[in-house]
Design a protein around this motif. Structure first.
Motif, PDB file in Angstrom:
ATOM      1  N   ALA A 278       0.871  -1.183   0.000  1.00 14.15           N
ATOM      2  CA  ALA A 278       0.000   0.000   0.000  1.00 14.15           C
ATOM      3  C   ALA A 278       0.899   1.222   0.000  1.00 14.15           C
ATOM      4  CB  ALA A 278      -0.902   0.015   1.234  1.00 14.15           C
ATOM      5  N   HIS A 279       0.392   2.343  -0.516  1.00 17.13           N
ATOM      6  CA  HIS A 279       1.236   3.550  -0.517  1.00 17.13           C
ATOM      7  C   HIS A 279       0.931   4.405   0.704  1.00 17.13           C
ATOM      8  CE1 HIS A 279      -1.502   6.848  -1.991  1.00 17.13           C
ATOM      9  NE2 HIS A 279      -2.140   5.880  -2.603  1.00 17.13           N
ATOM     10  N   MET A 280       2.018   4.830   1.395  1.00 10.99           N
ATOM     11  CA  MET A 280       1.836   5.605   2.630  1.00 10.99           C
ATOM     12  C   MET A 280       1.850   7.106   2.353  1.00 10.99           C
ATOM     13  SD  MET A 280       5.556   4.917   4.340  1.00 10.99           S
ATOM     14  CE  MET A 280       7.015   4.910   3.299  1.00 10.99           C
ATOM     15  N   ASP A 307      -8.322   7.977   3.774  1.00  7.86           N
ATOM     16  CA  ASP A 307      -8.696   6.819   2.958  1.00  7.86           C
ATOM     17  C   ASP A 307      -7.601   6.527   1.930  1.00  7.86           C
ATOM     18  OD1 ASP A 307     -10.349   4.742   2.108  1.00  7.86           O
ATOM     19  OD2 ASP A 307     -11.367   5.999   0.625  1.00  7.86           O
ATOM     20  N   ASP A 308      -7.063   7.597   1.329  1.00  5.49           N
ATOM     21  CA  ASP A 308      -6.058   7.502   0.249  1.00  5.49           C
ATOM     22  C   ASP A 308      -4.685   7.885   0.772  1.00  5.49           C
ATOM     23  OD1 ASP A 308      -4.687   7.424  -2.116  1.00  5.49           O
ATOM     24  OD2 ASP A 308      -5.654   9.185  -2.978  1.00  5.49           O
ATOM     25  N   ASP A 309      -3.820   7.013   1.145  1.00  9.71           N
ATOM     26  CA  ASP A 309      -4.111   5.618   1.328  1.00  9.71           C
ATOM     27  C   ASP A 309      -3.745   5.242   2.756  1.00  9.71           C
ATOM     28  OD1 ASP A 309      -4.778   2.979   0.870  1.00  9.71           O
ATOM     29  OD2 ASP A 309      -2.863   2.489  -0.023  1.00  9.71           O
ATOM     30  N   GLU A 342       3.636   7.385  -4.672  1.00  5.08           N
ATOM     31  CA  GLU A 342       2.569   6.886  -5.553  1.00  5.08           C
ATOM     32  C   GLU A 342       1.869   8.043  -6.240  1.00  5.08           C
ATOM     33  OE1 GLU A 342      -1.464   5.452  -6.802  1.00  5.08           O
ATOM     34  OE2 GLU A 342      -0.942   7.097  -5.492  1.00  5.08           O
ATOM     35  N   GLU A 343       1.560   9.067  -5.437  1.00  3.44           N
ATOM     36  CA  GLU A 343       0.799  10.199  -5.974  1.00  3.44           C
ATOM     37  C   GLU A 343       1.607  10.985  -7.005  1.00  3.44           C
ATOM     38  OE1 GLU A 343      -2.274  10.465  -5.298  1.00  3.44           O
ATOM     39  OE2 GLU A 343      -2.640   9.590  -3.323  1.00  3.44           O
ATOM     40  N   LYS A 344       2.946  10.845  -6.954  1.00  2.00           N
ATOM     41  CA  LYS A 344       3.794  11.564  -7.907  1.00  2.00           C
ATOM     42  C   LYS A 344       3.981  10.773  -9.196  1.00  2.00           C
ATOM     43  CE  LYS A 344       5.279  15.213  -5.447  1.00  2.00           C
ATOM     44  NZ  LYS A 344       4.298  15.247  -4.359  1.00  2.00           N
ATOM     45  N   ILE A 369      -3.347  -2.608  -1.856  1.00  2.00           N
ATOM     46  CA  ILE A 369      -4.544  -2.080  -1.191  1.00  2.00           C
ATOM     47  C   ILE A 369      -4.514  -0.555  -1.247  1.00  2.00           C
ATOM     48  CG2 ILE A 369      -5.924  -2.179   0.913  1.00  2.00           C
ATOM     49  CD1 ILE A 369      -4.112  -4.521   1.833  1.00  2.00           C
ATOM     50  N   ASP A 370      -5.527   0.044  -1.839  1.00  2.00           N
ATOM     51  CA  ASP A 370      -5.589   1.504  -1.911  1.00  2.00           C
ATOM     52  C   ASP A 370      -7.046   1.943  -1.773  1.00  2.00           C
ATOM     53  OD1 ASP A 370      -4.981   4.158  -2.262  1.00  2.00           O
ATOM     54  OD2 ASP A 370      -4.066   3.937  -4.244  1.00  2.00           O
ATOM     55  N   MET A 371      -7.356   2.649  -0.691  1.00  2.00           N
ATOM     56  CA  MET A 371      -8.694   3.199  -0.451  1.00  2.00           C
ATOM     57  C   MET A 371      -9.729   2.102  -0.207  1.00  2.00           C
ATOM     58  SD  MET A 371      -8.605   6.293  -3.271  1.00  2.00           S
ATOM     59  CE  MET A 371     -10.122   7.055  -2.718  1.00  2.00           C
TER      60      MET A 371
HETATM   61 ZN   LIG Z   1      -4.042   6.101  -3.493  1.00  6.71          ZN
END
Ligand SMILES: [Zn+2]
Length: 495
Positions: A278-280, A307-309, A342-344, A369-371
């Motif tokens: 999962a991305h922190m 939630d994200d994430d 992840e977001e980048k 696992i994301d959201m």
């Molecule tokens: Zn995410």
């Protein structure tokens, strides 16, 4: 009766372990990592590092083995913030049509993965769409300066990079107002994509109005090249592009992944691994322009990413806690992976998949696992079910646990291509079968209102238990998961 009792005994440790995944723990942990004090866990940021330290401490407390660098739980990749030096960056065309292009007026860099330096090469005009079949040998494009239509997607862009040209000139067709914004954006300090190697090609966009007359003098017609339907490379004999490209590092930085390992109990199968990931990271604090689309609301500018994430991050920690307490442990080993960036652009997972803690071929599955902390209470979307037998395994595990009241369902947004859009894709492209657990977006997605109080921790605990049971099943199975051959051809061999 005896067989039934034995079965009950065998299952009891797994069920007991699943019980440790609780709503209270989930609520408490999300409260920590998505607190305002974590300032939205931007990549890179001191707060992201704080969250990584917190997760690493939890893994140490659980007695897991470090899977990072130098015996630690952390794996770091470097990220530089660089800035184009616009006033000293110039492009010249020589041979048949001498012209000087200046930064901003005629051209911009569309990419910052290059070092300051002078670059030169023979000009080649590519006509037609970059996705088309190239007439002729692409080896002749190495070291050249290519003029090409803009790529329509990442795949086309990567195709151009793979030809190893010295430079690429995309034809800029944006209207004035958009062009001015592009110029302004290109000269601001920006993070350099850590997954790309720094070096040629230098990629720029030259405005069509600046390029057209030059090509005319070289006997070419730009609009004909732009509108061609087949991809063709035409050397502009005698003409060369010289480029003085200037860029400076304004900040050197790095970002963490957290990696921990639970060793399997089977002497042979322990050399294979199931990954929970999962991305922190999240998008940080809303700036004047917003960060990742996140806008300040009143006095609140912190994009919490509960939630994200936050939800996936704490699910991985909770699953780690459940598995670490099992006796006997699962047969295969388990990797718990919390990535950043992840977001980048999926940076952390790309780095991990290129520098895995164990050979990538020994990783049998990635459960990403994301959201999973919002929306419907009784179903969870699993993306990627059709691409391997993990889909059938998940259906079977879900059916074996009606008490969870959590039914795994197929991708309900196939047009969104989520399979290719989050961290699991970096495993899939390397040949690792994946499933991606995702409860969908909502009005608070990438907003300051994606806050811990909105999380349905009770629902999330049941999703996390389902993923835990699935992981145990995969880790104990006689055979490792298998790709659907057509999917393998399309997703893995196509790379
Ligand atoms: Zn995410």
């Amino acid at each position: 009766m005896l067989a039934f009792l034995l079965l009950l005994q065998a299952q009891a440790p797994v069920q007991r372990a699943a019980q440790t995944i609780s709503s209270e723990d989930i609520r408490r942990r999300i409260g920590i990592i998505a607190d305002d004090s974590m300032r939205g866990r931007d990549t890179p940021s001191p707060e992201l590092d704080k969250v990584a330290q917190y997760i690493a401490r939890e893994y140490r407390r659980l007695g897991l083995k470090p899977g990072g660098e130098n015996g630690s739980f952390l794996q770091r990749y470097s990220i530089d913030r660089v800035q184009v030096v616009a006033e000293s960056s110039v492009a010249f065309i020589h041979g048949g049509a001498d012209v000087t292009f200046s930064y901003g007026t005629d051209f911009v860099f569309v990419d910052n993965s290059f070092d300051s330096g002078d670059y030169a090469g023979d000009l080649v005009l590519l006509s037609g769409p970059l996705g088309g079949t190239l007439a002729g040998d692409s080896a002749s494009l190495a070291g050249k300066m290519l003029i090409a239509n803009r790529p329509r997607n990442r795949g086309e862009f990567q195709r151009v990079l793979a030809w190893k040209p010295q430079g690429v000139v995309f034809v800029g067709t944006a209207p004035d107002s958009v062009w001015r914004r592009n110029v302004e954006r290109s000269t601001r300090p920006q993070l350099r994509d850590p997954s790309r190697s720094v070096g040629p090609p230098v990629v720029l966009a030259v405005r069509a109005v600046s390029l057209q007359p030059v090509l005319g003098r070289l006997g070419q017609d730009l609009s004909v090249a732009q509108n061609a339907t087949t991809l063709e490379a035409k050397p502009l004999t005698g003409a060369q592009l010289h480029l003085h490209a200037r860029i400076q590092a304004v900040e050197r930085n790095s970002a963490p992944n957290v990696v921990s390992i639970l060793e399997g109990s089977d002497p042979t199968l322990k050399n294979e691994y199931v990954v929970f990931s999962a991305h922190m990271d999240h998008v940080g604090v809303a700036g004047p322009r917003g960060s990742g689309g996140c806008r300040a609301k009143g006095a609140d500018s912190i994009c919490n990413g509960a939630d994200d994430d936050g939800s996936g991050t704490v699910a991985v920690v909770e699953i780690a806690e459940a598995l670490a307490g099992m006796n006997p442990r699962p047969k295969r080993s388990i990797i718990f992976l919390n990535v950043s960036g992840e977001e980048k652009g999926l940076w952390g997972s790309e780095y991990f998949s290129d520098h895995p803690a164990v050979p990538i071929s020994s990783i049998v599955a990635d459960l990403n696992i994301d959201m999973i902390g919002r929306n419907w209470k009784d179903t969870i979307v699993a993306i990627g079910k059709e691409h391997s037998d993990l889909g059938a395994t998940l259906n079977r595990v879900g059916a074996a646990h009606p008490e969870l009241n959590m039914r795994p369902i197929d991708d309900i947004w196939p047009d969104e291509n989520f399979y290719f859009r989050s961290d699991h894709y970096n495993f899939a492209r390397k040949g690792v079968p994946i499933l991606f657990f995702f409860s969908g977006t909502h009005a608070d997605y990438h907003q300051v209102s994606d806050s811990p109080d909105k999380i349905d921790a009770e629902k999330e605990s049941r999703v996390a238990r389902l993923i835990f049971y699935l992981g145990v099943d995969i880790a104990n199975a006689a055979e490792r998961p298998k790709w659907n051959p057509d999917s393998y051809k399309r997703i893995v061999s196509g790379n």
